[in-house]
Design an enzyme around this catalytic site. Structure first.
Site, PDB file in Angstrom:
ATOM      1  N   HIS A 143      37.736  46.093  37.333  1.00 35.12           N
ATOM      2  CA  HIS A 143      37.265  46.553  36.026  1.00 35.12           C
ATOM      3  C   HIS A 143      37.516  48.046  35.839  1.00 35.12           C
ATOM      4  CE1 HIS A 143      35.049  43.036  34.388  1.00 35.12           C
ATOM      5  NE2 HIS A 143      34.874  42.723  35.658  1.00 35.12           N
ATOM      6  N   ASP A 150      35.052  40.589  31.641  1.00 33.52           N
ATOM      7  CA  ASP A 150      34.148  39.453  31.743  1.00 33.52           C
ATOM      8  C   ASP A 150      33.810  39.029  30.325  1.00 33.52           C
ATOM      9  OD1 ASP A 150      34.147  39.898  34.466  1.00 33.52           O
ATOM     10  OD2 ASP A 150      32.161  40.819  34.510  1.00 33.52           O
ATOM     11  N   GLU A 232      34.384  32.887  39.495  1.00 29.02           N
ATOM     12  CA  GLU A 232      33.597  33.356  38.356  1.00 29.02           C
ATOM     13  C   GLU A 232      34.256  32.891  37.067  1.00 29.02           C
ATOM     14  OE1 GLU A 232      31.995  37.462  40.519  1.00 29.02           O
ATOM     15  OE2 GLU A 232      33.489  37.583  38.913  1.00 29.02           O
ATOM     16  N   HIS A 235      35.383  35.790  34.541  1.00 28.24           N
ATOM     17  CA  HIS A 235      36.195  36.949  34.912  1.00 28.24           C
ATOM     18  C   HIS A 235      37.690  36.671  34.784  1.00 28.24           C
ATOM     19  CE1 HIS A 235      37.408  40.610  36.948  1.00 28.24           C
ATOM     20  NE2 HIS A 235      38.191  39.888  37.737  1.00 28.24           N
TER      21      HIS A 235
END
Length: 253
Positions: A143, A150, A232, A235
């Protein structure tokens, strides 16, 4: 939370202090842009700028809740949104660019030896001290390059749900949607930042409807060049965009 896994260390390219952070009238470094200037129809709910997150407080570096991304990432998200809108859907950003100092704050929190029941809702199967060892939290995050995001989906035709109440005793992130903290989005089978096998994108322990929502999100993102992180569902990253990690604060909207 999202982590970088076993990738090479990134050099921090911009350790800058811009007062309250770069806003609409200030230039961002390194080809970063405000997503709201590229597509204002994409919803934003940056969880780390408030209390609705696994730490229960604003995380270091999130001076505001403006989604900042690399220009190529923003352009691709606009195309995803254009595909979704005719279906009555919208993207909702949960985290975008993340300052390096935020990742360090997460690591310190995971190792502080304290854990509340509200924090445990995000990792019901093990203590937060294990998050670092298991790779859910790391000192370096994709990130911080502006190439990872996300996000989730919002059904624009559905009634608006209740707001998050930090004083409520919600069920953990793997519980049915009606019992866990409200997400303001479609039911993906777990809450955001849920450190559990049920949050793995291809998890079999979710319903057919929850799996359908995940398939729609992954499909739309993949068609624009994004790659999902298999542990995830929320993500996604864009290969070839990252050029180093940054540490300027997230600006206010």
């Amino acid at each position: 939370m999202t982590w970088m896994g076993r990738r090479p260390a990134l050099v921090v390219l911009a350790l800058v202090a811009l007062g309250g952070g770069p806003g609409h009238g200030q230039e961002l470094p390194g080809d970063f842009v405000l997503l709201s200037q590229i597509d204002p129809s994409i919803q934003q709910d940056l969880r780390y700028a408030g209390r609705h997150n696994f730490m229960g407080r604003r995380i270091a570096g999130y001076d505001g809740n403006e989604c900042v991304v690399k220009r190529a990432v923003g352009a691709a998200l606009r195309e995803v949104q254009r595909e979704l809108r005719p279906r009555g859907l919208s993207l909702k950003m949960l985290d975008c660019y993340r300052p390096v100092r935020a990742s360090r704050d997460m690591v310190a929190w995971a190792q502080d030896g304290r854990e509340t029941a509200a924090e445990r809702r995000y990792n019901p199967g093990f203590s937060k001290a294990e998050l670092f060892r298991l790779g859910y939290i790391a000192e370096r995050s994709g990130h911080s390059t502006g190439a990872a995001v996300d996000l989730t989906l919002v059904d624009l035709r559905a009634p608006k749900g209740p707001p998050f109440d930090p004083s409520r005793d919600y069920a953990d992130c793997t519980a049915p949607a009606a019992l866990r903290a409200p997400e303001g989005s479609v039911d993906m089978g777990t809450g955001y930042d849920c450190s559990d096998a049920k949050a793995h994108t291809a998890a079999r322990s979710i319903s057919a409807e929850q799996r359908r929502w995940r398939t729609i999100l992954v499909g739309a993102m993949t068609r624009q060049g994004f790659v999902n992180y298999s542990k995830e569902w929320w993500h996604f990253s864009m290969p070839g965009v990252a050029s180093g990690a940054y540490d300027f604060p997230v600006p206010r909207r």
